[in-house]
Design a protein around this motif. Sequence first.
Motif, PDB file in Angstrom:
ATOM      1  N   ASN A   7      95.770  61.262  41.856  1.00 32.28           N
ATOM      2  CA  ASN A   7      94.707  60.497  42.504  1.00 32.28           C
ATOM      3  C   ASN A   7      94.769  60.590  44.028  1.00 32.28           C
ATOM      4  OD1 ASN A   7      96.901  58.874  43.063  1.00 32.28           O
ATOM      5  ND2 ASN A   7      96.052  57.011  42.154  1.00 32.28           N
ATOM      6  N   ARG A   8      95.327  61.662  44.525  1.00 33.46           N
ATOM      7  CA  ARG A   8      95.392  61.931  45.956  1.00 33.46           C
ATOM      8  C   ARG A   8      95.163  63.424  46.183  1.00 33.46           C
ATOM      9  NH1 ARG A   8      95.683  57.029  45.655  1.00 33.46           N
ATOM     10  NH2 ARG A   8      97.037  55.625  46.875  1.00 33.46           N
ATOM     11  N   TRP A   9      94.802  63.796  47.433  1.00 36.96           N
ATOM     12  CA  TRP A   9      94.708  65.204  47.811  1.00 36.96           C
ATOM     13  C   TRP A   9      95.916  65.589  48.653  1.00 36.96           C
ATOM     14  CZ3 TRP A   9      91.465  67.759  45.078  1.00 36.96           C
ATOM     15  CH2 TRP A   9      90.187  67.293  44.771  1.00 36.96           C
ATOM     16  N   HIS A  10      96.613  66.644  48.229  1.00 36.91           N
ATOM     17  CA  HIS A  10      97.748  67.161  49.004  1.00 36.91           C
ATOM     18  C   HIS A  10      98.070  68.557  48.464  1.00 36.91           C
ATOM     19  CE1 HIS A  10     101.694  67.561  50.862  1.00 36.91           C
ATOM     20  NE2 HIS A  10     101.443  66.467  51.588  1.00 36.91           N
ATOM     21  N   PRO A  11      98.393  69.502  49.334  1.00 36.47           N
ATOM     22  CA  PRO A  11      98.671  70.864  48.849  1.00 36.47           C
ATOM     23  C   PRO A  11      99.922  70.972  47.988  1.00 36.47           C
ATOM     24  CG  PRO A  11      99.165  70.679  51.194  1.00 36.47           C
ATOM     25  CD  PRO A  11      98.447  69.430  50.808  1.00 36.47           C
ATOM     26  N   ASP A  12     100.832  69.989  48.082  1.00 38.07           N
ATOM     27  CA  ASP A  12     102.103  70.088  47.379  1.00 38.07           C
ATOM     28  C   ASP A  12     102.121  69.351  46.044  1.00 38.07           C
ATOM     29  OD1 ASP A  12     103.042  71.624  49.471  1.00 38.07           O
ATOM     30  OD2 ASP A  12     103.965  69.929  50.519  1.00 38.07           O
ATOM     31  N   ILE A  13     100.997  68.825  45.597  1.00 38.41           N
ATOM     32  CA  ILE A  13     100.934  68.275  44.241  1.00 38.41           C
ATOM     33  C   ILE A  13     100.976  69.461  43.273  1.00 38.41           C
ATOM     34  CG2 ILE A  13      99.549  66.982  42.579  1.00 38.41           C
ATOM     35  CD1 ILE A  13      98.361  65.444  44.950  1.00 38.41           C
ATOM     36  N   PRO A  14     101.940  69.506  42.374  1.00 44.89           N
ATOM     37  CA  PRO A  14     102.084  70.686  41.502  1.00 44.89           C
ATOM     38  C   PRO A  14     100.885  70.847  40.566  1.00 44.89           C
ATOM     39  CG  PRO A  14     104.076  69.340  41.483  1.00 44.89           C
ATOM     40  CD  PRO A  14     103.011  68.524  42.154  1.00 44.89           C
ATOM     41  N   ALA A  15     100.546  72.081  40.281  1.00 46.96           N
ATOM     42  CA  ALA A  15      99.495  72.351  39.300  1.00 46.96           C
ATOM     43  C   ALA A  15      99.936  71.862  37.930  1.00 46.96           C
ATOM     44  CB  ALA A  15      99.183  73.840  39.256  1.00 46.96           C
ATOM     45  N   ALA A  16      98.991  71.296  37.189  1.00 44.60           N
ATOM     46  CA  ALA A  16      99.276  70.786  35.849  1.00 44.60           C
ATOM     47  C   ALA A  16      99.003  71.822  34.773  1.00 44.60           C
ATOM     48  CB  ALA A  16      98.441  69.535  35.583  1.00 44.60           C
ATOM     49  N   VAL A  17      98.039  72.723  35.043  1.00 42.76           N
ATOM     50  CA  VAL A  17      97.601  73.708  34.050  1.00 42.76           C
ATOM     51  C   VAL A  17      97.318  75.016  34.776  1.00 42.76           C
ATOM     52  CG1 VAL A  17      95.894  74.248  32.267  1.00 42.76           C
ATOM     53  CG2 VAL A  17      96.533  71.865  32.684  1.00 42.76           C
ATOM     54  N   GLY A  45      93.808  67.549  36.513  1.00 39.57           N
ATOM     55  CA  GLY A  45      94.235  68.683  37.315  1.00 39.57           C
ATOM     56  C   GLY A  45      95.559  68.389  38.012  1.00 39.57           C
ATOM     57  N   PRO A  46      95.939  69.203  39.002  1.00 40.71           N
ATOM     58  CA  PRO A  46      95.257  70.414  39.465  1.00 40.71           C
ATOM     59  C   PRO A  46      95.369  71.583  38.475  1.00 40.71           C
ATOM     60  CG  PRO A  46      96.721  69.520  41.178  1.00 40.71           C
ATOM     61  CD  PRO A  46      97.086  68.855  39.877  1.00 40.71           C
ATOM     62  N   PHE A  47      94.322  72.425  38.488  1.00 49.18           N
ATOM     63  CA  PHE A  47      94.293  73.656  37.708  1.00 49.18           C
ATOM     64  C   PHE A  47      94.578  74.827  38.652  1.00 49.18           C
ATOM     65  CE2 PHE A  47      92.166  70.743  34.982  1.00 49.18           C
ATOM     66  CZ  PHE A  47      92.285  71.239  33.684  1.00 49.18           C
ATOM     67  N   HIS A  48      95.667  75.549  38.380  1.00 44.92           N
ATOM     68  CA  HIS A  48      96.025  76.739  39.147  1.00 44.92           C
ATOM     69  C   HIS A  48      95.227  77.916  38.595  1.00 44.92           C
ATOM     70  CE1 HIS A  48      98.834  79.532  41.278  1.00 44.92           C
ATOM     71  NE2 HIS A  48      98.462  80.337  40.296  1.00 44.92           N
ATOM     72  N   VAL A  49      94.433  78.548  39.443  1.00 44.27           N
ATOM     73  CA  VAL A  49      93.649  79.713  39.036  1.00 44.27           C
ATOM     74  C   VAL A  49      94.394  80.961  39.483  1.00 44.27           C
ATOM     75  CG1 VAL A  49      91.423  80.889  39.180  1.00 44.27           C
ATOM     76  CG2 VAL A  49      91.525  78.381  39.269  1.00 44.27           C
ATOM     77  N   LEU A  68     100.891  61.425  41.412  1.00 44.30           N
ATOM     78  CA  LEU A  68     101.083  62.754  41.998  1.00 44.30           C
ATOM     79  C   LEU A  68     101.614  63.751  40.979  1.00 44.30           C
ATOM     80  CD1 LEU A  68     102.712  61.560  45.352  1.00 44.30           C
ATOM     81  CD2 LEU A  68     100.303  62.087  44.943  1.00 44.30           C
ATOM     82  N   GLY A  69     101.073  63.707  39.768  1.00 43.57           N
ATOM     83  CA  GLY A  69     101.487  64.655  38.750  1.00 43.57           C
ATOM     84  C   GLY A  69     102.952  64.519  38.408  1.00 43.57           C
ATOM     85  N   THR A  70     103.693  65.619  38.504  1.00 47.79           N
ATOM     86  CA  THR A  70     105.104  65.628  38.112  1.00 47.79           C
ATOM     87  C   THR A  70     106.060  65.351  39.259  1.00 47.79           C
ATOM     88  OG1 THR A  70     105.204  68.024  38.443  1.00 47.79           O
ATOM     89  CG2 THR A  70     104.664  67.238  36.223  1.00 47.79           C
ATOM     90  N   LEU A  71     105.560  65.085  40.454  1.00 51.14           N
ATOM     91  CA  LEU A  71     106.453  64.822  41.581  1.00 51.14           C
ATOM     92  C   LEU A  71     107.270  63.558  41.345  1.00 51.14           C
ATOM     93  CD1 LEU A  71     104.344  65.614  44.782  1.00 51.14           C
ATOM     94  CD2 LEU A  71     106.155  66.976  43.731  1.00 51.14           C
ATOM     95  N   SER A  72     108.500  63.548  41.875  1.00 56.28           N
ATOM     96  CA  SER A  72     109.359  62.380  41.748  1.00 56.28           C
ATOM     97  C   SER A  72     110.318  62.336  42.937  1.00 56.28           C
ATOM     98  CB  SER A  72     110.150  62.425  40.432  1.00 56.28           C
ATOM     99  OG  SER A  72     110.988  63.574  40.387  1.00 56.28           O
TER     100      SER A  72
END
Length: 418
Positions: free
Chosen positions: A23-33, A75-79, A205-209
Amino acid sequence: MPKNLFPLDNTKKFTDQKIVGHNRWHPDIPAAVNVKPGDVFRADCREWFDGAIKNDDSADDVRNAPLPGVHVLSGPFHVEGAEPGDLLIVDILEIDACDQEDEGPLSGMGWGYTGVFAKTNGGGFLTDRFPDAYKVIWDFTGDVATSRHIPECSYVGIHHPGLMGTAPSAELLAKWTKRETDLIATDPERVPPLALPPLPDSAILGTLSGGEFDRVAGEAARTAPPRENGGNQDIKNFTAGTRVFYPVFVDGAKLSFGDLHFSQGDGEITFCGAIEMGGFMDLHVDLIKGGMETYGVYENAIFMPGLRDPQYSEWIAFSGVSVELESGKQHYLDSQLSYERACHHAIDYLMKFGYSDIQAYMILGSAPIEGRLSGVVDIPNSCATVYIPRRIFDFDVAPSSRKPHQVTQGTQVPKSAN
């Protein structure tokens, strides 16, 4: 049916899913898919408050809405192969409410809602006229929405994602933070605030911890406004059949989306003005290598709208000019003020048919109205117009020699005062 790469279990919270979004924008949030150019896939999307708003006749949940936690994005979806400077092509193939769900506790499971936030919790476009929190519940019958809170009115949905975009680069994120922080500093005590700075509270933030989570949570941008990466643009014409071209700022593009709407008017003027729902989208992705330079699209997506708009052809329209409503103060070509005045005129008109002012306001926020900048060059007044489809009403809303029809009231719009 395309393979669902981002499934959501409607019995669990967003943070308890097998794949957790953000629920945030940041380049370092890991892609989920991970996906490849040319792939077609499905993704579930949770309603933007993750079930905090209930199907009842109280607006207390809207008054106390957990704004720090929005939007819950898939997301994020890595293309694969996407690099900064490319254009990411996103085709919206299908959008709908929760698949095969007729009723349930989450918005999108046979119902949706429209809200007005209290002024102290974000407000809306006409926040001085409507400073309190309100809520309207809509029931879905196929693609048609009706409400126990707004009589003699129904409309065909114009399903679309309110929010979709790519991840910002570190440089772009820093630019956002500086300009929005500078804006807040011009009036730091304003209610509602001028902008929303980074806020670790309620960050997903996805999988970040651990320490990396804390760092990113303190830097990441909130998802509330639209920005150069797309974001919360609330463009009602992002219907099925739409093709969008997004600038790519990071490797993999990191596409994310959510905030699905059953229907919305141009501007989403009540702020929570669409008919909010959870559901799913089917998407196709591809790349134009080096497309940002080739087509001069260095920021902000361009798009070709789909062909799924409701087929309304008869309208009643209201105009406004850039003069303040109460004081009569003249402004110079202020198109937002002109649109505000046009909305006030539409509300005042609908009240002559027995609607309350808040019912009329909710119609403007959630019905597929069209807002237009009709004149922006004739000093000192710009002219904006609001077009309302006439067929959404069960009666003729046009002026005539007869007295206006009076709607039969039932359950009133729930209100929660500050």
